[in-house]
Scaffold this motif. Structure first.
Motif, mmCIF file in Angstrom:
data_model
loop_
_atom_site.group_PDB
_atom_site.id
_atom_site.type_symbol
_atom_site.label_atom_id
_atom_site.label_comp_id
_atom_site.label_asym_id
_atom_site.label_seq_id
_atom_site.Cartn_x
_atom_site.Cartn_y
_atom_site.Cartn_z
ATOM 1 N N GLY A 56 0.822 -1.207 0.000
ATOM 2 C CA GLY A 56 0.000 0.000 0.000
ATOM 3 C C GLY A 56 0.853 1.253 0.000
ATOM 4 O O GLY A 56 0.558 2.223 -0.711
ATOM 5 N N GLY A 57 1.931 1.247 0.809
ATOM 6 C CA GLY A 57 2.839 2.382 0.820
ATOM 7 C C GLY A 57 3.527 2.581 -0.516
ATOM 8 O O GLY A 57 3.690 3.716 -0.984
ATOM 9 N N LEU A 58 3.927 1.478 -1.158
ATOM 10 C CA LEU A 58 4.546 1.570 -2.482
ATOM 11 C C LEU A 58 3.577 2.183 -3.492
ATOM 12 O O LEU A 58 3.954 3.032 -4.304
ATOM 13 N N LEU A 59 2.327 1.751 -3.451
ATOM 14 C CA LEU A 59 1.329 2.299 -4.368
ATOM 15 C C LEU A 59 1.107 3.782 -4.109
ATOM 16 O O LEU A 59 0.901 4.568 -5.044
ATOM 17 N N ALA A 60 1.159 4.177 -2.839
ATOM 18 C CA ALA A 60 1.002 5.596 -2.513
ATOM 19 C C ALA A 60 2.172 6.406 -3.055
ATOM 20 O O ALA A 60 2.006 7.549 -3.496
ATOM 21 N N SER A 61 3.373 5.824 -3.055
ATOM 22 C CA SER A 61 4.544 6.546 -3.576
ATOM 23 C C SER A 61 4.438 6.782 -5.080
ATOM 24 O O SER A 61 5.084 7.687 -5.619
ATOM 25 N N LYS A 62 3.600 5.966 -5.745
ATOM 26 C CA LYS A 62 3.401 6.117 -7.184
ATOM 27 C C LYS A 62 2.188 6.988 -7.506
ATOM 28 O O LYS A 62 1.845 7.180 -8.673
ATOM 29 N N GLY A 63 1.512 7.476 -6.459
ATOM 30 C CA GLY A 63 0.369 8.349 -6.668
ATOM 31 C C GLY A 63 -0.965 7.640 -6.739
ATOM 32 O O GLY A 63 -2.004 8.292 -6.927
ATOM 33 N N THR A 64 -0.965 6.314 -6.591
ATOM 34 C CA THR A 64 -2.236 5.572 -6.631
ATOM 35 C C THR A 64 -3.095 5.883 -5.419
ATOM 36 O O THR A 64 -4.324 5.924 -5.513
ATOM 37 N N LEU A 65 -2.445 6.109 -4.266
ATOM 38 C CA LEU A 65 -3.135 6.425 -3.019
ATOM 39 C C LEU A 65 -2.503 7.653 -2.388
ATOM 40 O O LEU A 65 -1.363 8.012 -2.703
ATOM 41 N N VAL A 69 -3.781 9.845 3.835
ATOM 42 C CA VAL A 69 -5.089 9.221 4.096
ATOM 43 C C VAL A 69 -4.890 7.753 4.460
ATOM 44 O O VAL A 69 -5.471 7.251 5.425
ATOM 45 N N LEU A 70 -4.035 7.083 3.700
ATOM 46 C CA LEU A 70 -3.836 5.648 3.881
ATOM 47 C C LEU A 70 -3.265 5.306 5.257
ATOM 48 O O LEU A 70 -3.812 4.452 5.961
ATOM 49 N N ALA A 71 -2.162 5.944 5.644
ATOM 50 C CA ALA A 71 -1.486 5.569 6.891
ATOM 51 C C ALA A 71 -2.378 5.754 8.124
ATOM 52 O O ALA A 71 -2.521 4.825 8.928
ATOM 53 N N VAL A 167 4.584 0.593 9.038
ATOM 54 C CA VAL A 167 4.937 -0.254 7.902
ATOM 55 C C VAL A 167 4.485 0.393 6.591
ATOM 56 O O VAL A 167 5.185 0.330 5.576
ATOM 57 N N THR A 168 3.326 1.034 6.608
ATOM 58 C CA THR A 168 2.816 1.701 5.410
ATOM 59 C C THR A 168 3.731 2.841 4.986
ATOM 60 O O THR A 168 4.062 2.985 3.797
ATOM 61 N N ILE A 169 4.151 3.665 5.935
ATOM 62 C CA ILE A 169 5.027 4.797 5.620
ATOM 63 C C ILE A 169 6.394 4.306 5.155
ATOM 64 O O ILE A 169 7.014 4.903 4.255
ATOM 65 N N ALA A 170 6.865 3.193 5.740
ATOM 66 C CA ALA A 170 8.140 2.614 5.291
ATOM 67 C C ALA A 170 8.051 2.225 3.817
ATOM 68 O O ALA A 170 8.973 2.490 3.030
ATOM 69 N N GLY A 171 6.948 1.619 3.426
ATOM 70 C CA GLY A 171 6.748 1.268 2.026
ATOM 71 C C GLY A 171 6.700 2.496 1.133
ATOM 72 O O GLY A 171 7.213 2.483 0.011
ATOM 73 N N TYR A 172 6.113 3.569 1.645
ATOM 74 C CA TYR A 172 5.996 4.810 0.865
ATOM 75 C C TYR A 172 7.372 5.397 0.567
ATOM 76 O O TYR A 172 7.682 5.748 -0.585
ATOM 77 N N PHE A 173 8.213 5.508 1.583
ATOM 78 C CA PHE A 173 9.521 6.127 1.371
ATOM 79 C C PHE A 173 10.468 5.218 0.603
ATOM 80 O O PHE A 173 11.253 5.676 -0.227
ATOM 81 N N LEU A 174 10.387 3.920 0.849
ATOM 82 C CA LEU A 174 11.241 2.997 0.108
ATOM 83 C C LEU A 174 10.767 2.835 -1.334
ATOM 84 O O LEU A 174 11.525 2.382 -2.190
ATOM 85 N N GLY A 175 9.512 3.206 -1.586
ATOM 86 C CA GLY A 175 8.987 3.090 -2.942
ATOM 87 C C GLY A 175 9.680 3.996 -3.937
ATOM 88 O O GLY A 175 9.586 3.783 -5.152
ATOM 89 N N ASN A 176 10.374 5.004 -3.445
ATOM 90 C CA ASN A 176 11.096 5.924 -4.326
ATOM 91 C C ASN A 176 12.538 5.496 -4.570
ATOM 92 O O ASN A 176 13.293 6.194 -5.246
ATOM 93 N N VAL A 177 12.934 4.367 -4.009
ATOM 94 C CA VAL A 177 14.291 3.864 -4.182
ATOM 95 C C VAL A 177 14.329 2.991 -5.441
ATOM 96 O O VAL A 177 13.536 2.049 -5.565
#
Length: 225
Positions: A56-65, A69-71, A167-177
């Motif tokens: 979910g965090g990865l998808l948020a990093s791509k603008g899907t979510l 709101v998600l976290a 965990v969600t925020i971790a996915g968000y920030f790592l999604g840009n790596v």
């Protein structure tokens, strides 16, 4: 436990639910929140946990979510799910210790969670968040044990925020790596494996304990005359 998990690979894969070709690709946010609530509140442990939140965090990093709101939404639903489990424990929890094994439920899920709760006390409410199966049944055990509700609620809110939002925020920030983009499937599988490892270890120990018990019964020690 491991047999059941291996027999149901799809439902443990977050991409099966919310991936581009997933079952609910057009309703990602409601699906994530529904899965979190069902896993934490409705005694159904065979669903993705950390891997789903990370995805979910990865998808948020791509603008899907929207991560903002998600976290908070995941943290809130995680707490609400645990509250549901707690009151289920207060009302019908003792019956779980007598429930027969089925495809989706094993009695040792409850007994293992009870042992975990007895060992760590209130801190189990936080620690259990990061352990599949245990996080599903620990709130029920807390309810069965009539743990003081204000204490339970306080620890549960902390655990819900650390697990759900963390965990969600971790996915968000790592999604840009870039490395994460290039190895997304392997990373999700790795998270799934690591999160399930404690459950596999517990199942193996339980199996060995039962096996030793059967051997002891089959080969009793001879007592001297």
């Amino acid at each position: 436990m491991s047999t059941t998990v291996l027999a149901l690979p799809n439902i443990l894969d977050p991409m099966y639910w919310v991936g581009p070709q997933g079952l609910f690709a057009s309703a990602v946010l409601p699906t994530i929140l529904a899965i979190v609530f069902v896993e934490t509140g409705l005694l159904f442990p065979l669903l993705p946990g950390e891997s789903l939140l990370f995805t979910g965090g990865l998808l948020a990093s791509k603008g899907t979510l929207d991560i903002w709101v998600l976290a908070p939404a995941v943290a809130l639903v995680a707490v609400l799910g645990d509250q549901t489990g707690y009151f289920i424990g207060r009302r019908i929890g003792p019956a779980l210790f007598k429930k027969e094994d089925s495809r989706f439920f094993k009695k040792h899920y409850v007994t293992d969670s009870h042992a975990f709760f007895e060992k760590y006390g209130p801190w189990a409410i936080i620690l259990a968040r990061f352990m599949p199966f245990v996080r599903t049944f620990t709130p029920v055990i807390a309810g069965v044990s009539y743990m003081r509700y204000p204490v339970y609620l306080a620890f549960d809110i902390v655990g819900g925020v650390l697990w759900g939002a963390g965990v969600t925020i971790a996915g968000y920030f790592l999604g840009n790596v870039p490395f994460v983009h290039q190895n997304l499937e392997k990373i999700i599988l790795g998270i799934l494996f690591v999160s399930l490892l404690p459950a596999f270890i517990a199942a193996w120990r339980s199996y060995r304990s039962r096996r030793r018990g059967r051997q002891d019964e089959a080969d009793p020690v001879a007592l001297p005359d």
